[in-house]
Design a protein around this motif. Structure first.
Motif, short mmCIF file in Angstrom:
data_model
loop_
_atom_site.label_atom_id
_atom_site.label_comp_id
_atom_site.label_asym_id
_atom_site.label_seq_id
_atom_site.Cartn_x
_atom_site.Cartn_y
_atom_site.Cartn_z
N LYS A 1 0.83 -1.21 0.00
CA LYS A 1 0.00 0.00 0.00
C LYS A 1 0.86 1.26 0.00
CE LYS A 1 -4.07 -1.97 2.31
NZ LYS A 1 -4.94 -1.91 3.52
N SER A 2 1.99 1.21 0.70
CA SER A 2 2.86 2.39 0.76
C SER A 2 3.38 2.78 -0.62
CB SER A 2 4.03 2.14 1.72
OG SER A 2 4.77 1.00 1.32
N THR A 3 3.71 1.77 -1.43
CA THR A 3 4.18 2.03 -2.79
C THR A 3 3.04 2.55 -3.66
OG1 THR A 3 5.85 0.29 -2.60
CG2 THR A 3 5.25 0.99 -4.84
N LEU B 1 0.50 4.20 -2.66
CA LEU B 1 0.21 5.57 -2.25
C LEU B 1 1.16 6.55 -2.93
CD1 LEU B 1 -1.31 7.60 -0.48
CD2 LEU B 1 0.27 7.06 1.38
N LYS B 2 2.43 6.17 -3.03
CA LYS B 2 3.41 7.03 -3.71
C LYS B 2 3.04 7.23 -5.18
CE LYS B 2 7.25 5.65 -0.71
NZ LYS B 2 8.53 4.90 -0.64
N ARG C 1 -4.92 1.35 -5.51
CA ARG C 1 -4.91 0.40 -4.39
C ARG C 1 -5.71 -0.86 -4.71
NH1 ARG C 1 -6.23 3.50 1.15
NH2 ARG C 1 -5.86 1.37 1.86
N ASP D 1 11.54 1.33 -3.41
CA ASP D 1 10.78 0.48 -2.50
C ASP D 1 11.13 -0.99 -2.64
OD1 ASP D 1 9.61 2.83 -1.80
OD2 ASP D 1 7.54 2.23 -2.21
#
Length: 285
Positions: free
Chosen positions: A21-23, A25-26, A90, A122
């Protein structure tokens, strides 16, 4: 007009790869930058174009924007588009996400360089490569392939070390050296990290222009690290000074092996983290 599709082999290889999810989001934030405008109606149109391109890959219903008599979009429409935009990256599987990003690229909505940089930073382990056909006037005449990279995982806790700019610079230098297999440079960067850390621990202006060798006794008395760890740090410092092409130029080849570099790199992160934690604990008693 024909869209380029992933090969069945690429699809199968991509299935086990996790894009967190962090990737995602970027990537979403990156696309936000591309669609940004102060014109709310134009922003809605731009976002809807991305959403519908993603929906096309996901085989979802295509959303048709319907402006009012003044050519504007009402609040429910704007809100729906905003919500869909936030989840469009997502929602898909890894294979679907890569296909969506390729379609974005094919429509000249995004560039692959920025996406690949996010994947690299990442440690996702993939790179989307576009091979342009000589004489082509658009992306549709080229070809797409997925390049699978060797993932170099950063040790747990490494993000916290980035708060110290000097240490962060040296750690990033060590990472780049490891990636390019310049193992003597990994040794050099590791020793420099420990030297910078020692000066921070000693916390005296007179220490700034001195070497770790001349500061070792002050560091030993000030540090909370066990003695065997101090000796390890000193051994790295000494090896840097004697190792060909680590501390000084030499016609001799480096003796630092890949196995050495892996150990040095991991120990650098570990000892810096341990010392920071010990400093915090003892400073808050």
């Amino acid at each position: 007009m024909m869209y380029i599709e992933l090969s069945n082999e690429d699809k199968k290889s991509l299935e086990p790869i996790l894009i967190p999810k962090s990737t995602r989001l970027k990537i979403t934030k990156l696309i936000k930058g591309w669609v940004a405008t102060e014109d709310q109606d134009l922003l809605t149109v731009r976002k809807a174009r991305f959403i519908n391109r993603a929906n096309n890959v996901l085989n979802n219903k295509i959303f048709v924007l319907e402006p009012d008599e003044m050519g504007n979009y009402d609040i429910p429409t704007i809100s729906w588009v905003d919500c869909e935009f936030e989840v469009m990256i997502r929602r898909p599987s890894t294979v679907q996400l890569v296909e969506i990003l390729i379609d974005f690229f094919m429509d000249d909505l995004i560039g692959l360089e920025e996406i690949n940089r996010i994947f690299l930073n990442d440690s996702i382990g993939i790179e989307i490569q576009y091979i342009e056909k000589i004489g082509s006037v658009n992306h549709y005449e080229g070809s797409i392939s997925i390049h699978y990279l060797t993932v170099i995982e950063k040790p747990t806790g490494s993000d916290k070390l980035q708060e110290d700019k000097s240490i962060a610079t040296l750690l990033n230098r060590m990472e780049k050296s490891f990636e390019t297999k310049d193992y003597s440079a990994v040794l050099h960067a590791s020793a420099s990290c420990f030297e910078a850390q020692a000066k921070k621990i000693i916390d005296k202006e007179t220490a700034l222009n001195q070497t770790l060798g001349s500061l070792i006794e002050q560091y030993r008395s000030r540090s909370y690290l066990p003695e065997e760890f101090i000796e390890y740090i000193l051994s790295i410092y000494r090896r840097r000074n004697s190792e060909p092409n680590a501390g000084h130029g030499s016609p001799l080849p480096s003796t630092v092996t890949e196995e050495d570099a892996i150990f040095i790199r991991r120990m650098t992160y570990a000892l810096l983290e341990i010392e920071n934690d010990l400093e915090w604990v003892n400073g808050n008693r």
